[in-house]
Design an enzyme around this catalytic site. Structure first.
Site, PDB file in Angstrom:
ATOM      1  CD  GLN A  60      -2.922  -1.181   2.272  1.00 12.11           C
ATOM      2  OE1 GLN A  60      -2.636  -1.905   3.223  1.00 12.11           O
ATOM      3  NE2 GLN A  60      -4.018  -0.444   2.255  1.00 12.11           N
ATOM      4  CG  HIS A 160      -0.935  -6.212   5.151  1.00  8.54           C
ATOM      5  ND1 HIS A 160      -1.023  -5.616   6.395  1.00  8.54           N
ATOM      6  CD2 HIS A 160      -2.006  -5.746   4.461  1.00  8.54           C
ATOM      7  CE1 HIS A 160      -2.091  -4.839   6.452  1.00  8.54           C
ATOM      8  NE2 HIS A 160      -2.708  -4.895   5.288  1.00  8.54           N
ATOM      9  CG  ASN A 204      -3.407  -7.665   7.945  1.00  6.72           C
ATOM     10  OD1 ASN A 204      -3.456  -7.204   9.080  1.00  6.72           O
ATOM     11  ND2 ASN A 204      -4.201  -7.242   6.982  1.00  6.72           N
ATOM     12  CD  GLU A 205      -7.571  -6.766   8.104  1.00  7.65           C
ATOM     13  OE1 GLU A 205      -7.924  -6.783   6.914  1.00  7.65           O
ATOM     14  OE2 GLU A 205      -7.625  -5.744   8.799  1.00  7.65           O
TER      15      GLU A 205
HETATM   16  O1  IFM Z   1      -6.097  -0.715   4.280  1.00  7.53           O
HETATM   17  C1  IFM Z   1      -6.637  -1.783   4.973  1.00  7.53           C
HETATM   18  C2  IFM Z   1      -5.552  -2.702   5.480  1.00  7.53           C
HETATM   19  O2  IFM Z   1      -4.736  -3.156   4.460  1.00  7.53           O
HETATM   20  C3  IFM Z   1      -6.164  -3.902   6.167  1.00  7.53           C
HETATM   21  N1  IFM Z   1      -7.118  -3.502   7.152  1.00  7.53           N
HETATM   22  C4  IFM Z   1      -8.127  -2.529   6.787  1.00  7.53           C
HETATM   23  C5  IFM Z   1      -7.468  -1.320   6.154  1.00  7.53           C
HETATM   24  C6  IFM Z   1      -8.524  -0.271   5.782  1.00  7.53           C
HETATM   25  O3  IFM Z   1      -9.421  -0.793   4.862  1.00  7.53           O
END
Ligand code: IFM
Length: 471
Positions: A60, A160, A204-205
């Site tokens: 990002q 991520h 991540n997530e």
């Molecule tokens: O930008 C994202 C991130 O990569 C993962 N969690 C949520 C954020 C906001 O949408």
């Protein structure tokens, strides 16, 4: 007439059963309201070692992740022939963090933060299967050194959302051996950075990755296949365990955890038992299952009408902390007669919203913390919390409310050890491209100039107050 008493009895029994089912399945905290003035007058309880940070992820912000599945996805179109990213945007050099990391470390310092959560880009470190680029590892070591030299704790995310193309092409996390493939990477990174890095977030997530990539199909590989989503979620949790073991092998003192995205899922209609049951099952599948996997090593997922899975790793308790990424809540509505059995319903018009339509709901943070804390008892780091707010009208209150809600959670004996605002600076917000502005610092993408947002200064003020109290 003579049947009336029996009918009345049946009706009363049904009402009682309905009411009991509502009571059993509805989250008792659904109506929780935390009074803002009460929170503001509370004593700050964050301990001496509390981590105050901001977060980013490599794809990002760094730029030029040309070897990644997302890079390829950005130029693809969906089934309707529309670009995958809004207005066909491309991440390009993003916020140029790869080159400007030193300047960005100063942004953290300027905000008085003592921690930085960032990710290492797998596609840069292992551009071809089994071949590791020392130059990329050197880069991340320089970032870690720069942070340490400025008194900032590095908090590294290994994975991520993004994969190297070679891994994506051979099936990604649909593969049974994917956990070991990621663990090989983890071993390499931890072997190199381990001595200098204490905190590691593995995957991540995993819930978002599985749902977006394989259920809604909005993330790569763009599939809409619930059974695959359930399998990928399982493999990502297995990957967490494999990475946990690999990192601990490199450094037994390391603190390793899993960042889970918790969107509170509430029923669209509180008195509708179908909505209540749906919310219960969705919360369980989307978040509780991951938390329970961490403690028990058992992945038990059951979504009636969608799919089930049961897997036992045999390795319970493979985590030192839980990472909580909390932003908002969603409302769900069950539609028994529609093809799509359930839908997300927009928040009430009266609710405050972020630029991406997410309801601003501070109570959800303490509900999420409670859900994790009551099941694990382990330290929790709020690894993400933030707002897309281009006009910067809501950011200060958002930050204050959420930090003070975390403070309240500490008072209620939840073991909250850190708070990371998402994100340090504006960045490439996946399918939204650059349009959503979460940053503590605004980025002018034409010049790459960073400018502090006024609302972010509330965060600095809170951290400075905390630091003064400790003196
Ligand atoms: O930008 C994202 C991130 O990569 C993962 N969690 C949520 C954020 C906001 O949408």
């Amino acid at each position: 007439m003579k049947h009336l008493p029996r009918i009345v009895l049946v009706v009363i029994t049904l009402i009682l059963l309905y009411g009991t089912a509502l009571l059993v399945f509805v989250d008792p905290n659904i109506g929780l309201e935390l009074d803002r003035h009460y929170l503001l007058n509370d004593t700050l309880r964050f301990g001496r070692g509390f981590l105050w940070g901001a977060a980013t992820s490599a794809y990002q912000v760094e730029g030029n992740c040309t070897n990644s599945n997302w890079w390829e996805f950005e130029s693809a179109v969906d089934k309707q022939g529309l670009p995958r990213i809004e207005r066909g945007q491309r991440s390009g050099i993003a916020a140029d963090h790869w080159r400007r990391y030193k300047e960005d470390v100063q942004l953290l310092k300027e905000m008085r933060l003592n921690a930085y959560r960032f990710s290492v880009e797998w596609s840069k470190i292992e551009p071809e299967e089994g071949i590791f680029a020392d130059s990329a590892l050197d880069h991340y070591e320089r970032v870690v050194d720069e942070l340490r030299a400025n008194g900032i704790e590095p908090f590294i995310t290994l994975h991520h959302f993004t994969n190297p193309l070679w891994f994506e092409r051979k099936g990604g996390f649909e593969r049974d051996d994917s956990p070991e493939i990621l663990a090989r990477f983890a071993r390499r990174v931890a072997g190199r950075l381990g001595p200098k890095v204490r905190f590691w977030a593995t995957v991540n997530e995993p819930n978002v990755y599985a749902a977006e990539g394989y259920y809604s199909g909005t993330f790569p590989p763009g599939k809409q296949n619930p059974a695959r989503a359930i399998l990928v979620f399982r493999n990502l949790l297995r990957a967490h365990t494999a990475c946990y073991l690999a990192i601990k092998e490199a450094d037994p003192e390391a603190q390793v955890g899993l960042p889970i995205s918790v969107f509170i899922i509430d029923p669209a209609e509180k008195w509708n038992l179908l909505d209540v049951l749906l919310a219960h099952y969705l919360n369980k599948a989307y978040t509780v299952s991951a938390v329970e996997y961490l403690t028990t090593g058992v992945y038990d997922l059951s979504l009636p009408g969608i799919g089930t899975d049961h897997y036992e790793s045999g390795i319970p308790d493979a985590f030192d902390f839980v990472g909580l990424n909390y932003y908002s809540r969603i409302y769900c509505h069950f539609k028994p007669f529609a093809e799509e059995k359930f839908v997300a319903v927009a928040p009430p018009l009266t609710a405050m919203q972020a630029d991406n339509g997410w309801e601003i709901y501070k109570e959800g943070l303490i509900r999420a913390l409670y859900m994790i804390s009551s099941r694990t008892g382990k330290p929790i780091y709020i690894t993400e919390n933030g707002i897309a707010d281009d006009s910067d009208q809501k950011r200060a209150t958002f930050i204050e409310d959420h930090v003070l809600t975390a403070n309240r959670a500490i008072f209620e004996r939840m073991n909250v050890r850190g708070y990371f605002y998402w994100s340090l600076m504006d960045n490439f917000e996946w399918t939204h491209g650059f349009d959503k502005r979460f940053g503590l610092y605004a980025v002018d993408y034409a010049t790459q100039k960073r400018t502090v947002r006024q609302g972010s200064l509330k965060y600095k003020e809170i951290v400075m107050t905390w630091a003064r109290r400790l003196r």
